[in-house]
Design a protein around this motif. Structure first.
Motif, mmCIF file in Angstrom:
data_model
loop_
_atom_site.group_PDB
_atom_site.id
_atom_site.type_symbol
_atom_site.label_atom_id
_atom_site.label_comp_id
_atom_site.label_asym_id
_atom_site.label_seq_id
_atom_site.Cartn_x
_atom_site.Cartn_y
_atom_site.Cartn_z
ATOM 1 N N TYR A 265 33.246 -36.639 8.799
ATOM 2 C CA TYR A 265 34.246 -35.961 7.976
ATOM 3 C C TYR A 265 33.660 -35.608 6.610
ATOM 4 O O TYR A 265 33.223 -36.497 5.872
ATOM 5 N N MET A 266 33.690 -34.321 6.260
ATOM 6 C CA MET A 266 33.192 -33.918 4.950
ATOM 7 C C MET A 266 33.978 -34.589 3.829
ATOM 8 O O MET A 266 33.427 -34.902 2.759
ATOM 9 N N ALA A 282 26.196 -34.244 3.598
ATOM 10 C CA ALA A 282 26.979 -33.027 3.372
ATOM 11 C C ALA A 282 26.189 -31.792 3.772
ATOM 12 O O ALA A 282 26.737 -30.848 4.371
ATOM 13 N N ARG A 283 24.915 -31.778 3.458
ATOM 14 C CA ARG A 283 24.061 -30.633 3.794
ATOM 15 C C ARG A 283 24.003 -30.436 5.314
ATOM 16 O O ARG A 283 24.075 -29.305 5.807
ATOM 17 N N GLN A 284 23.875 -31.561 6.049
ATOM 18 C CA GLN A 284 23.784 -31.453 7.500
ATOM 19 C C GLN A 284 25.120 -31.062 8.121
ATOM 20 O O GLN A 284 25.169 -30.259 9.073
ATOM 21 N N ILE A 285 26.224 -31.616 7.595
ATOM 22 C CA ILE A 285 27.539 -31.224 8.115
ATOM 23 C C ILE A 285 27.752 -29.731 7.909
ATOM 24 O O ILE A 285 28.219 -29.019 8.806
ATOM 25 N N THR A 290 28.520 -24.400 9.887
ATOM 26 C CA THR A 290 28.441 -22.992 9.467
ATOM 27 C C THR A 290 27.146 -22.311 9.886
ATOM 28 O O THR A 290 27.048 -21.077 9.828
ATOM 29 N N GLY A 291 26.138 -23.098 10.244
ATOM 30 C CA GLY A 291 24.845 -22.522 10.575
ATOM 31 C C GLY A 291 24.019 -22.133 9.362
ATOM 32 O O GLY A 291 22.968 -21.490 9.507
ATOM 33 N N VAL A 292 24.448 -22.525 8.168
ATOM 34 C CA VAL A 292 23.759 -22.153 6.933
ATOM 35 C C VAL A 292 23.098 -23.387 6.317
ATOM 36 O O VAL A 292 23.742 -24.424 6.130
ATOM 37 N N GLN A 293 21.812 -23.265 6.009
ATOM 38 C CA GLN A 293 21.089 -24.326 5.318
ATOM 39 C C GLN A 293 21.137 -24.072 3.815
ATOM 40 O O GLN A 293 20.914 -22.953 3.366
ATOM 41 N N VAL A 294 21.427 -25.105 3.060
ATOM 42 C CA VAL A 294 21.476 -24.970 1.603
ATOM 43 C C VAL A 294 20.333 -25.754 0.979
ATOM 44 O O VAL A 294 19.753 -26.654 1.597
#
Length: 364
Positions: A265-266, A282-285, A290-294
């Motif tokens: 859960y985020m 959080a980055r992995q969730i 979303t399929g987006v890496q930050v």
């Protein structure tokens, strides 16, 4: 014997005079430092105060050097005090001659008023220009703090020991500020896209539901930085990022403490007080959902936001009903923690954000 007696008496008088001169100079420098520190950190004109501290520190350093002082350092009983006084004078002189001028120059270049966003962007030039001075100043303060903290105050006369301990505490406070400034000038330009676009998650914490790192991640912002300009790419409520299983492999301790909530859960990624772990989860969730890496993860809560607004000035935005709302350094936390619930009855409105006006809306 008479000549030797006269020589010893003259040496003692010389030493005593220099002790008094060093003490007086160090007291003057200590009296000026707090005001000078406030002036430097606020971006004011620190030239006059810096010169006064430098003159006092140089006088103290000169008074505690020379052949008569080197001899005093070797003597029993008084040798510890002579070494401590000399080391303190040298540390303050180094601070005044190296750290303070660099901090003053950095404050002139990167004054807070110059870092306030204009037309939606932060000018990164001042931060990059101040980088070398801030890093060098932090190194000078660290060296002075290490010198003073290495003095054994238990062997010193009481007044000197107390003065050393007070200086050690003051240097620790200054070091905490210079170390923070050094990290900022080293990291912030890159984080804000000086070297190319950077994508960050901002966890907007709601302290009404406390977690170890602050509050639940009630909303998550995807922010893109490029050349100091921030773009709000997407906003999602934290509870829309839940998954059927944990997005990361949890340790046995984490599973024992949190079950799978930490990675599933985020809202609960802030359950651990280890923020680097919070950021990784959080980055992995976000990537899984979303399929987006930050590139980075930050967190803010209403209390911290209110502190930022007190420094940068108020912000105004248009709520979903079309009414302009103004948040300041006095009322932002109260509005975001409970005022929003009293003003807007519809939960969807409380957390909504107009897709066409994303940069002007607020989120819980």
């Amino acid at each position: 014997m008479l000549a030797l007696t006269v020589l010893v008496a003259a040496w003692c008088a010389w030493l005593a005079a220099d002790v008094l001169r060093a003490r007086s100079s160090l007291e003057r420098a200590a009296a000026e430092l707090p005001a000078l520190q406030r002036t430097v950190t606020s971006g004011g004109d620190a030239a006059a105060g810096t010169r006064q501290v430098q003159e006092a520190a140089r006088t103290a350093a000169d008074a505690t050097s020379g052949p008569h002082w080197r001899l005093a350092r070797l003597l029993p009983v008084v040798g510890d005090d002579a070494r401590a006084l000399g080391d303190v004078a040298a540390a303050v002189d180094g601070l005044a001659s190296q750290a303070l001028p660099r901090l003053a120059r950095a404050a002139e270049v990167a004054a807070p008023a110059q870092l306030v966003p204009r037309d939606g962007a932060v000018d990164l030039g001042p931060l990059e220009d101040a980088r070398a001075d801030v890093l060098a100043a932090d190194a000078s303060v660290a060296a002075a703090a290490a010198t003073v903290s290495g003095i054994d105050t238990q062997t010193l006369v009481t007044p000197l020991g107390q003065a050393v301990e007070e200086l050690e505490a003051h240097l620790a406070e200054i070091r905490s500020q210079t170390a923070t400034a050094a990290r900022a000038v080293d990291l912030v330009p890159s984080m804000l896209g000086a070297d190319g676009p950077r994508d960050h998650l901002v966890l907007v914490q709601n302290n009404a539901e406390p977690r170890a790192a602050g509050g639940i991640a009630g909303s998550v912002l995807h922010v893109r930085a490029r050349d100091g300009r921030l773009e709000l790419v997407e906003v999602r409520p934290g509870n829309e990022l839940d998954g059927p299983t944990s997005a990361v492999e949890l340790s046995r301790a984490e599973e024992a403490l949190f079950g799978d909530d930490l990675g599933r859960y985020m809202l609960n990624v802030t359950s651990t007080p280890d923020f680097p772990r919070t950021a990784a989860v959080a980055r992995q969730i976000w990537a899984d959902r979303t399929g987006v890496q930050v590139d980075g993860v930050l967190a803010v809560d209403p209390v911290a936001l209110q502190g930022v607004l007190a420094a940068t000035g108020p912000v105004a935005f248009t709520d979903p009903a079309g009414t302009e709302v103004r948040l300041t350094g006095d009322d932002a936390a109260a509005f975001l923690l409970n005022g929003v619930y009293r003003r807007y009855e519809d939960p969807a409105t409380q957390a909504s954000c107009s897709p066409r006006r994303r940069t002007r809306c607020w989120v819980r």
